[in-house]
Motif scaffolding. Structure first.
Motif, mmCIF file in Angstrom:
data_model
loop_
_atom_site.group_PDB
_atom_site.id
_atom_site.type_symbol
_atom_site.label_atom_id
_atom_site.label_comp_id
_atom_site.label_asym_id
_atom_site.label_seq_id
_atom_site.Cartn_x
_atom_site.Cartn_y
_atom_site.Cartn_z
ATOM 1 N N LYS A 132 -1.773 17.449 66.181
ATOM 2 C CA LYS A 132 -1.068 17.050 64.957
ATOM 3 C C LYS A 132 -0.823 15.542 64.931
ATOM 4 C CE LYS A 132 1.407 21.430 64.309
ATOM 5 N NZ LYS A 132 2.750 22.075 64.307
ATOM 6 N N VAL A 133 -0.476 14.992 66.104
ATOM 7 C CA VAL A 133 -0.219 13.555 66.195
ATOM 8 C C VAL A 133 -1.474 12.765 65.838
ATOM 9 C CG1 VAL A 133 0.244 11.658 67.801
ATOM 10 C CG2 VAL A 133 1.667 13.719 67.856
ATOM 11 N N VAL A 134 -2.588 13.137 66.433
ATOM 12 C CA VAL A 134 -3.841 12.423 66.185
ATOM 13 C C VAL A 134 -4.221 12.483 64.710
ATOM 14 C CG1 VAL A 134 -6.317 12.416 66.683
ATOM 15 C CG2 VAL A 134 -4.678 12.759 68.540
ATOM 16 N N LYS A 135 -3.950 13.610 64.085
ATOM 17 C CA LYS A 135 -4.289 13.760 62.672
ATOM 18 C C LYS A 135 -3.310 13.004 61.768
ATOM 19 C CE LYS A 135 -5.254 17.345 59.225
ATOM 20 N NZ LYS A 135 -5.334 18.820 58.976
ATOM 21 N N GLU A 173 11.440 11.600 65.360
ATOM 22 C CA GLU A 173 11.787 12.657 64.400
ATOM 23 C C GLU A 173 10.542 13.399 63.941
ATOM 24 O OE1 GLU A 173 14.213 15.171 62.487
ATOM 25 O OE2 GLU A 173 14.824 13.537 63.820
ATOM 26 N N HIS A 174 9.445 12.641 63.754
ATOM 27 C CA HIS A 174 8.179 13.288 63.399
ATOM 28 C C HIS A 174 7.730 14.220 64.522
ATOM 29 C CE1 HIS A 174 7.288 9.695 60.578
ATOM 30 N NE2 HIS A 174 7.699 10.732 59.862
ATOM 31 N N LEU A 175 7.821 13.730 65.760
ATOM 32 C CA LEU A 175 7.400 14.538 66.903
ATOM 33 C C LEU A 175 8.213 15.823 67.006
ATOM 34 C CD1 LEU A 175 6.881 11.887 69.735
ATOM 35 C CD2 LEU A 175 5.123 13.216 68.568
ATOM 36 N N LYS A 176 9.508 15.722 66.756
ATOM 37 C CA LYS A 176 10.366 16.899 66.818
ATOM 38 C C LYS A 176 9.940 17.928 65.788
ATOM 39 C CE LYS A 176 15.252 18.242 66.899
ATOM 40 N NZ LYS A 176 16.649 17.740 66.803
ATOM 41 N N LYS A 177 9.634 17.475 64.579
ATOM 42 C CA LYS A 177 9.192 18.393 63.525
ATOM 43 C C LYS A 177 7.829 18.999 63.841
ATOM 44 C CE LYS A 177 11.777 16.195 59.770
ATOM 45 N NZ LYS A 177 11.688 15.456 58.474
ATOM 46 N N MET A 178 7.025 18.286 64.623
ATOM 47 C CA MET A 178 5.708 18.793 65.018
ATOM 48 C C MET A 178 5.792 19.798 66.160
ATOM 49 S SD MET A 178 3.373 15.344 64.975
ATOM 50 C CE MET A 178 3.170 14.353 63.484
ATOM 51 N N GLY A 179 6.972 19.940 66.757
ATOM 52 C CA GLY A 179 7.144 20.922 67.812
ATOM 53 C C GLY A 179 7.285 20.351 69.208
ATOM 54 N N ALA A 180 7.351 19.027 69.334
ATOM 55 C CA ALA A 180 7.484 18.415 70.662
ATOM 56 C C ALA A 180 8.901 18.567 71.190
ATOM 57 C CB ALA A 180 7.112 16.934 70.594
ATOM 58 N N ALA A 181 9.020 18.619 72.508
ATOM 59 C CA ALA A 181 10.333 18.603 73.159
ATOM 60 C C ALA A 181 10.691 17.138 73.391
ATOM 61 C CB ALA A 181 10.291 19.376 74.469
ATOM 62 N N VAL A 182 11.285 16.518 72.407
ATOM 63 C CA VAL A 182 11.498 15.069 72.447
ATOM 64 C C VAL A 182 12.493 14.660 73.521
ATOM 65 C CG1 VAL A 182 10.843 14.703 70.044
ATOM 66 C CG2 VAL A 182 13.224 15.220 70.597
#
Length: 422
Positions: A353-356, A366-375
């Motif tokens: 998702k990040v690469v895309k 905040e974007h990473l958290k919404k993508m499912g990452a354990a920030v």
């Protein structure tokens, strides 16, 4: 089948289902056997005994031994020749009848059939194959079948097994040759690995044949697996994952399973009764296995000879990142996928998702958290505006303790059972 004594059969089932519980090498993911009509069952995306498919569904099977009689005297096995335990043996017809009865009642979606070895490998393997053959050809059963291959069985019988079973498996049992020689001197690694090589060769041969002839039979369409007992001997985690890595490359296995030894037999060669292998050690081995299969890690990266055991306090991906701070912080806006997926707290789906997404936006926590990452873990290993300069002076041990202290509280409820890995 009318002559079967069901009261006697229930007694056998109690013994042989209990004896089968120590074999964990069962999973049906990968099978695509379809119901063509006029038959029973469908193995497509379904599976076996309280296991989980890739889409997260819990599935079940009838998991039994054909017999717990055995000619071998392996120290770690409750079915060993010298153990004073109730013995039983199913007939071929009894296993067929049980499978059909359980399936018709919607108790199971397939069969996992293993066995102690009585008389010799061929004698035992022939009966396992006969069970699968009768289910397929006489009963029209099209559900999932997983057969355990028997050491010493002929190539011809292994070939027959692959024609009727969705998956085959051969347990390597003890990870090291020295450990096997101590605990099962009648066996050898070469003997235990022979079925893996035979099955691999047959899978390749059949696949090539099917490219030219679509009517060629399928052979073990869900592939093959293996299992190791962990903690019965003095093997290190490094030795375990090195052997697993070797098996994945040499035999193209779908999975290697790890079974923590549960001391139940008094034997000076074994750990004391009542001192089971910690469940977390099993979990860490599965996480390390996952890193090798899906994250591009080599066994030599996960563990090193001078520190050959997995960290029981943190997952192996986080442990690797702590040891190799020279690879961090990673700039997720420009770094390749291979670097992003190694960031603790970021899994395969999130990395993609990040690469895309970064082509269109500046990625934030905040974007990473919404993508499912354990920030709460990832933030220590990625380049952000705050870069964590105040942590740069910390030694490896101090950094490890700091990160664990900050992350384990929030994930305390995940510390029981299968631990999460990102």
């Amino acid at each position: 089948m009318g002559s079967i004594n069901y009261e006697r059969l229930q007694g056998k089932l109690n013994i042989l289902a209990d004896a089968a519980k120590y074999d964990v090498s069962c999973s049906s993911s990968g099978s695509t056997r379809k119901n063509q009509g006029g038959s029973l069952g469908d193995a497509s995306k379904s599976g076996i005994c309280h296991s989980y498919t890739e889409d997260g569904r819990c599935v079940s099977l009838l998991k039994i031994l054909l017999t717990n009689h055995c000619i071998y005297d392996c120290a770690y096995c409750t079915s060993r020749r010298s153990n004073d335990t109730p013995r039983a043996a199913f007939t071929v017809e009894e296993v067929v009848e049980l499978t059909m009865q359980f399936y018709r009642r919607n108790y199971i979606e397939g069969l996992f059939l293993s066995s102690g070895i009585f008389k010799d490998g061929d004698y035992t393997m022939e009966r396992l194959v006969e069970v699968a053959k009768l289910l397929r050809t006489r009963e029209g059963f099209n559900g999932y079948i997983h057969l355990k291959t028997i050491p010493g069985a002929s190539k011809e019988l292994l070939y027959q097994a692959g024609l009727y079973a969705d998956r085959l498996s051969a347990n390597i049992e003890i990870p090291t040759k020295s450990g096997l020689a101590l605990l099962a001197p009648e066996k050898s690694h070469e003997q235990l690995q022979a079925p893996l090589q035979t099955v691999k060769e047959e899978i390749i041969t059949i696949k090539e044949s099917r490219k030219k002839h679509k009517s060629a039979p399928k052979f073990a369409p869900a592939g093959q697996t293996s299992q190791m007992i962990v903690g019965a001997s003095n093997e290190t985690d490094l030795q375990v994952i090195q052997l697993s890595s070797h098996f994945y490359k040499k035999y193209d296995l779908k999975r290697v399973y790890y079974s923590g030894y549960v001391p139940m037999l008094s034997d000076s060669r074994l750990p004391a009764v009542g001192t089971p292998v910690p469940m977390v050690r099993e979990n860490r081995l599965y996480q390390a296995d996952w890193l090798m299969r899906f994250y591009g890690f080599g066994a030599h990266e996960i563990l090193e000879p001078d520190d050959p055991f997995l960290d029981l306090e943190c997952d192996p991906k986080l442990a690797w990142a702590i040891r190799h701070r020279e690879h961090f912080p990673v700039n997720i806006q420009t770094a390749p996928y291979e670097a992003i997926v190694r960031i603790p707290g970021i899994g395969i789906k999130t990395a993609k998702k990040v690469v895309k997404a970064r082509r269109f936006n500046q990625i934030t926590l905040e974007h990473l958290k919404k993508m499912g990452a354990a920030v709460n873990r990832a933030k220590y290993f990625i380049a952000t505006t705050g870069k964590n300069e105040h942590l740069a002076h910390l030694t490896r041990d101090n950094f490890r303790q700091y990160v664990l202290a900050q992350t384990q509280t929030k994930f305390k409820d995940q510390r029981s059972g299968q631990l999460a890995l990102f």
